[in-house]
Every structure is written in structure tokens, then in C-alpha cells.
Write a protein that holds these residues in place. Structure first.
Motif, PDB file in Angstrom:
ATOM      1  N   UNK A  60       1.078  -1.163  -0.071  1.00  0.00           N
ATOM      2  CA  UNK A  60      -0.069  -0.239  -0.121  1.00  0.00           C
ATOM      3  C   UNK A  60       0.884   0.966   0.296  1.00  0.00           C
ATOM      4  N   UNK A  61       1.104   1.839  -1.167  1.00  0.00           N
ATOM      5  CA  UNK A  61       1.744   3.109  -0.853  1.00  0.00           C
ATOM      6  C   UNK A  61       1.096   3.484  -2.757  1.00  0.00           C
ATOM      7  N   UNK A  62       1.925   4.532  -2.757  1.00  0.00           N
ATOM      8  CA  UNK A  62       1.576   5.646  -4.051  1.00  0.00           C
ATOM      9  C   UNK A  62       2.676   5.601  -5.135  1.00  0.00           C
ATOM     10  N   UNK A  63       2.793   5.897  -6.319  1.00  0.00           N
ATOM     11  CA  UNK A  63       3.847   6.222  -7.472  1.00  0.00           C
ATOM     12  C   UNK A  63       3.466   6.746  -8.207  1.00  0.00           C
ATOM     13  N   UNK A  64       4.404   7.920  -8.504  1.00  0.00           N
ATOM     14  CA  UNK A  64       4.699   8.703  -9.319  1.00  0.00           C
ATOM     15  C   UNK A  64       5.112   8.488 -10.697  1.00  0.00           C
ATOM     16  N   UNK A  65       5.061   8.059 -11.486  1.00  0.00           N
ATOM     17  CA  UNK A  65       6.178   7.325 -13.142  1.00  0.00           C
ATOM     18  C   UNK A  65       6.918   8.360 -13.870  1.00  0.00           C
ATOM     19  N   UNK A  66       7.531   8.290 -14.478  1.00  0.00           N
ATOM     20  CA  UNK A  66       8.278   8.972 -15.164  1.00  0.00           C
ATOM     21  C   UNK A  66       7.658   9.480 -16.554  1.00  0.00           C
ATOM     22  N   UNK A  67       6.743   8.842 -17.231  1.00  0.00           N
ATOM     23  CA  UNK A  67       5.959   9.101 -18.002  1.00  0.00           C
ATOM     24  C   UNK A  67       5.059  10.164 -17.789  1.00  0.00           C
ATOM     25  N   UNK A  76      13.883  18.517 -12.193  1.00  0.00           N
ATOM     26  CA  UNK A  76      14.863  18.657 -10.690  1.00  0.00           C
ATOM     27  C   UNK A  76      14.822  17.366  -9.750  1.00  0.00           C
ATOM     28  N   UNK A  77      14.603  15.780 -10.059  1.00  0.00           N
ATOM     29  CA  UNK A  77      15.220  14.780 -10.162  1.00  0.00           C
ATOM     30  C   UNK A  77      16.622  14.798 -10.705  1.00  0.00           C
ATOM     31  N   UNK A  88      21.920   9.137 -18.831  1.00  0.00           N
ATOM     32  CA  UNK A  88      21.976   7.875 -19.401  1.00  0.00           C
ATOM     33  C   UNK A  88      20.698   7.475 -19.900  1.00  0.00           C
ATOM     34  N   UNK A  89      20.478   7.098 -21.141  1.00  0.00           N
ATOM     35  CA  UNK A  89      19.297   7.441 -22.214  1.00  0.00           C
ATOM     36  C   UNK A  89      18.201   6.598 -21.515  1.00  0.00           C
ATOM     37  N   UNK A  90      19.168   5.382 -20.868  1.00  0.00           N
ATOM     38  CA  UNK A  90      17.451   4.632 -20.338  1.00  0.00           C
ATOM     39  C   UNK A  90      17.467   4.447 -18.616  1.00  0.00           C
ATOM     40  N   UNK A  91      17.733   5.967 -18.611  1.00  0.00           N
ATOM     41  CA  UNK A  91      17.528   5.635 -17.142  1.00  0.00           C
ATOM     42  C   UNK A  91      15.779   6.286 -16.358  1.00  0.00           C
ATOM     43  N   UNK A  92      15.215   5.507 -15.422  1.00  0.00           N
ATOM     44  CA  UNK A  92      13.650   4.946 -15.223  1.00  0.00           C
ATOM     45  C   UNK A  92      13.713   5.309 -13.812  1.00  0.00           C
ATOM     46  N   UNK A  93      13.168   6.133 -13.595  1.00  0.00           N
ATOM     47  CA  UNK A  93      13.205   6.960 -12.494  1.00  0.00           C
ATOM     48  C   UNK A  93      11.602   7.068 -11.658  1.00  0.00           C
ATOM     49  N   UNK A  94      11.292   6.823 -10.645  1.00  0.00           N
ATOM     50  CA  UNK A  94       9.942   7.173 -10.284  1.00  0.00           C
ATOM     51  C   UNK A  94       9.822   7.247  -8.971  1.00  0.00           C
ATOM     52  N   UNK A 166      10.174   9.091  -1.958  1.00  0.00           N
ATOM     53  CA  UNK A 166      11.236   8.262  -1.785  1.00  0.00           C
ATOM     54  C   UNK A 166      11.969   7.910  -3.193  1.00  0.00           C
ATOM     55  N   UNK A 167      12.618   8.201  -3.969  1.00  0.00           N
ATOM     56  CA  UNK A 167      12.581   7.930  -5.212  1.00  0.00           C
ATOM     57  C   UNK A 167      13.480   6.897  -5.980  1.00  0.00           C
ATOM     58  N   UNK A 168      13.363   6.326  -7.138  1.00  0.00           N
ATOM     59  CA  UNK A 168      13.379   4.774  -7.262  1.00  0.00           C
ATOM     60  C   UNK A 168      14.673   5.187  -9.041  1.00  0.00           C
ATOM     61  N   UNK A 169      15.529   5.014  -9.172  1.00  0.00           N
ATOM     62  CA  UNK A 169      16.119   4.257  -9.832  1.00  0.00           C
ATOM     63  C   UNK A 169      16.852   3.204 -10.682  1.00  0.00           C
ATOM     64  N   UNK A 170      16.351   2.776 -12.420  1.00  0.00           N
ATOM     65  CA  UNK A 170      16.523   1.582 -12.818  1.00  0.00           C
ATOM     66  C   UNK A 170      17.217   2.267 -14.138  1.00  0.00           C
ATOM     67  N   UNK A 171      18.757   1.684 -13.891  1.00  0.00           N
ATOM     68  CA  UNK A 171      19.253   0.678 -12.400  1.00  0.00           C
ATOM     69  C   UNK A 171      20.198   2.070 -11.804  1.00  0.00           C
ATOM     70  N   UNK A 172      20.175   1.238 -10.590  1.00  0.00           N
ATOM     71  CA  UNK A 172      21.122   1.832 -10.009  1.00  0.00           C
ATOM     72  C   UNK A 172      22.185   2.818 -10.234  1.00  0.00           C
ATOM     73  N   UNK A 173      22.703   3.788 -10.126  1.00  0.00           N
ATOM     74  CA  UNK A 173      24.085   4.640 -10.265  1.00  0.00           C
ATOM     75  C   UNK A 173      24.702   4.861  -9.576  1.00  0.00           C
ATOM     76  N   UNK A 174      26.019   4.885 -10.050  1.00  0.00           N
ATOM     77  CA  UNK A 174      27.058   4.647  -9.317  1.00  0.00           C
ATOM     78  C   UNK A 174      27.274   5.588  -8.890  1.00  0.00           C
ATOM     79  N   UNK A 175      28.246   6.317  -7.409  1.00  0.00           N
ATOM     80  CA  UNK A 175      28.471   7.466  -7.478  1.00  0.00           C
ATOM     81  C   UNK A 175      29.851   7.363  -6.433  1.00  0.00           C
ATOM     82  N   UNK A 176      30.956   8.123  -6.370  1.00  0.00           N
ATOM     83  CA  UNK A 176      32.510   7.416  -6.043  1.00  0.00           C
ATOM     84  C   UNK A 176      31.874   7.969  -3.636  1.00  0.00           C
TER      85      UNK A 176
END
Length: 181
Positions: A60-67, A76-77, A88-94, A166-176
Motif C-alpha cells: 500500500x503506497x502511491x507512485x508517480x512514474x516518469x511518464x 529537478x530529479x 543515461x538514455x535508459x534511466x527510469x525514475x519513479x 523516496x525516489x527509485x532509479x533503474x538502473x542504480x547509479x554509481x557515485x564515488x
């Protein structure tokens, strides 16, 4: 199993993202879509071992997908999580919104995801297995970034404070490593 990784202060503009998400609150969809128990039983498909969780219809929660996101929120994200000019051309955010009482049952994922905490709470958290199989409670801190093995069990207990974002990305990003405080 891969290591549970927690990095602080990755999303500097988390307050801006939450304010924009709140402004567009009506665009969030209930997850799962609200249906009566008889509708859910009638629509139930046969067991699928590749589904992230056989119980995800009970979350039970609520989502706002990129589309469905307004351009200003999407921009802003990206500004908050990516260095300039590195989309990245294939970055999905939600964005996920958890109102008090909302939750996600224990599950494992099929894809590696990156999870960003956008709000702070001393009571709400993600619980995820670490590399040794122990359940670790990662308390919400705005700007925090978490990755874990997709096969690790993880969940969100019922939210007790104000709305949790929260924000979800697919794929996960790498940070130093040096981006941590």
C-alpha cells in the motif's frame, strides 16, 4: 549477496523534489490500484516465479512514474542525482509516496535499483538484508542513497510519521565514495 551500501548527502535538492511532488500530488497513482477483494481474486493470474513478489498486490503506497511526471519535476530529479550533461538514455525514475499507514511487504527484486530517501524521519525506514543476511534498518534521512543486492529481502514497515517520499532509479547509479560526508 552484494553489500548493502548507504551514502549520505547525495541528493542536495531533496526539499525541492518533495515540494514539486506535493504540488503534483494528484498525479500519484495508488499502488496497487484499489480494487475490491472479489475483483482482485477474479484478476489473479497463475503463480509467476519471476514476479518481484507474489504479495505485491498487498502493498500500500502511491507512485508517480516518469511518464506521468511534469517536466519540472523530472528535471529537478535529474539535476539532483546526476552531474550536468550525464543523463543515461535508459534511466527510469519513479517517486514513491507513503502516507501514514502505508507499507511494502518483504520482497526481493528482479532488477538492481537505486533508492533515494527524500524525507527524514526518526521512525520510518527501509529494512534490507546486508551481505551477511542480517536485516538492517536504514532510517530515513533526506538525501541518502541506498543500494542493495536485488535478491536481498527488503521492506518498508507501516509509516508512522508524515508522508514519506523516496525516489527509485533503474538502473542504480554509481557515485564515488568521496561524495559521502
Amino acid at each position: 549477496m552484494r553489500e548493502l551500501r548507504v551514502m549520505n548527502n547525495v541528493v542536495a535538492n531533496h526539499a525541492q523534489i518533495v515540494a514539486l511532488a506535493e504540488r503534483h500530488r494528484a498525479l500519484f497513482a495508488d499502488y496497487p490500484a484499489r480494487r475490491t477483494p472479489s475483483e482482485r481474486l477474479a484478476d489473479r493470474e497463475p503463480f509467476d516465479p519471476y514476479r518481484d513478489s507474489e504479495y505485491e498486490d498487498d502493498d500500500q503506497y502511491h507512485v508517480l512514474q516518469a511518464d506521468r511526471m511534469p517536466q519540472e519535476l523530472h528535471a529537478a530529479i535529474l539535476a539532483g542525482i546526476l552531474p550536468p550533461g550525464t543523463v543515461p538514455p535508459d534511466l527510469y525514475v519513479q517517486i514513491n509516496r507513503y502516507d501514514p499507514g502505508d507499507y511494502v511487504l518483504p520482497h526481493r527484486d528482479s532488477l538492481q535499483q537505486g533508492l533515494y530517501m527524500l524525507t527524514t524521519s526518526d521512525t520510518d525506514a527501509l529494512v534490507a538484508q546486508d551481505a551477511d543476511g542480517r536485516a538492517v534498518r536504514v532510517v530515513d534521512r533526506a538525501g541518502r542513497y541506498i543500494t542493495h543486492d536485488p535478491k536481498a529481502w527488503h521492506w518498508v514497515d507501516p509509516v508512522t510519521s508524515a508522508a514519506r517520499y523516496t525516489l527509485v532509479t533503474i538502473p542504480a547509479l554509481s557515485y564515488p565514495e568521496h561524495s559521502q560526508p
